[in-house]
Motif scaffolding. Structure first.
Motif, short mmCIF file in Angstrom:
data_model
loop_
_atom_site.label_atom_id
_atom_site.label_comp_id
_atom_site.label_asym_id
_atom_site.label_seq_id
_atom_site.Cartn_x
_atom_site.Cartn_y
_atom_site.Cartn_z
N UNK A 186 0.86 -1.17 0.00
CA UNK A 186 0.00 0.00 0.00
C UNK A 186 0.91 1.23 0.00
N UNK A 187 0.88 1.98 -1.09
CA UNK A 187 1.80 3.10 -1.22
C UNK A 187 1.20 4.43 -0.78
N UNK A 188 0.07 4.39 -0.10
CA UNK A 188 -0.45 5.64 0.45
C UNK A 188 0.36 6.00 1.68
N UNK A 189 0.41 7.27 1.97
CA UNK A 189 1.19 7.73 3.11
C UNK A 189 2.55 8.22 2.69
N UNK A 190 3.45 8.32 3.66
CA UNK A 190 4.77 8.89 3.42
C UNK A 190 5.86 7.83 3.36
N UNK A 191 5.82 6.86 4.25
CA UNK A 191 6.96 5.96 4.43
C UNK A 191 7.21 5.04 3.24
N UNK A 192 6.19 4.37 2.73
CA UNK A 192 6.41 3.41 1.64
C UNK A 192 6.87 4.09 0.35
N UNK A 193 6.26 5.21 -0.09
CA UNK A 193 6.83 5.89 -1.26
C UNK A 193 8.27 6.36 -1.04
N UNK A 194 8.56 6.85 0.18
CA UNK A 194 9.93 7.26 0.47
C UNK A 194 10.88 6.07 0.39
N UNK A 195 10.42 4.93 0.87
CA UNK A 195 11.24 3.71 0.78
C UNK A 195 11.46 3.31 -0.67
N UNK A 196 10.43 3.43 -1.50
CA UNK A 196 10.59 3.14 -2.92
C UNK A 196 11.59 4.10 -3.56
N UNK A 197 11.53 5.38 -3.23
CA UNK A 197 12.49 6.34 -3.76
C UNK A 197 13.91 6.03 -3.32
N UNK A 198 14.06 5.64 -2.07
CA UNK A 198 15.38 5.29 -1.52
C UNK A 198 15.94 4.05 -2.22
N UNK A 199 15.14 2.99 -2.25
CA UNK A 199 15.61 1.73 -2.84
C UNK A 199 15.82 1.87 -4.34
N UNK A 200 14.94 2.61 -5.02
CA UNK A 200 15.09 2.82 -6.46
C UNK A 200 16.39 3.53 -6.80
#
Length: 174
Positions: free
Chosen positions: A92-106
């Motif tokens: 679930x990419x809603x919120x702040x943490x998971x999208x930030x994690x995707x940006x970091x890992x990407x």
């Protein structure tokens, strides 16, 4: 067809924004890779196949507008699009943490894949130094901008996301 056209136009706008406007701002030592964040969003919501195709074409457009060897960004972004697409309907990419994690890992994956390519072509490609200010700044910018980009693109989810297609296919099979 409308979705493909919209994704193509979105990629073109983001690439032009990055290469013309953001690259001329000298406040920071690097340009955030917003195109990577858009690719991650499209891949997560549409799966690996769409991620691969989007990554390939966004990389091809970027190769034409940059000094990178032709095909370098195609390969990098195709791999990243495929990997991000594996998380379709899992996170679930809603919120702040998971999208930030995707940006970091990407961003980390982009640097690692670039290092792997440099192993095979040592004289043709410049790579990141993992312990440099430039890499740390890009990593920080991409991590912080990912939730903003994901939030902004969520306004276009009816066009960008595959949810309508998958539900209509599921209804046909019942």
């Amino acid at each position: 067809m409308k979705k493909v056209f919209f994704i193509f136009v979105l990629l073109l706008i983001v690439i032009l924004f990055e290469t013309t406007l953001l690259s001329n701002i000298r406040l920071l030592p690097v340009v955030p890779d917003i195109l990577l964040l858009v690719l991650l969003y499209i891949s997560v919501f549409n799966g690996s196949l769409t991620g691969e195709v989007t990554g390939f074409f966004s990389g091809l457009m970027l190769d034409f507008l940059s000094a990178a060897p032709l095909g370098l960004n195609c390969l990098l972004r195709t791999l990243i699009g495929f990997i991000a697409g594996l998380f379709n309907k899992i996170v679930n990419v809603s919120g702040f943490f998971i999208p930030a994690l995707f940006g970091f890992v990407g961003t980390i994956l982009k640097a690692i894949f670039l290092k792997c390519i440099i192993f095979f072509f040592p004289n043709g490609v410049l790579a990141y130094n993992f312990f440099s200010v430039v890499f740390a700044t890009e990593l920080l910018l991409n991590t912080l901008l990912a939730p903003v980009v994901f939030w902004f693109l969520s306004f276009f989810s009816s066009i960008l996301n595959n949810s309508e297609i998958s539900t209509s296919i599921g209804e046909k099979h019942r």
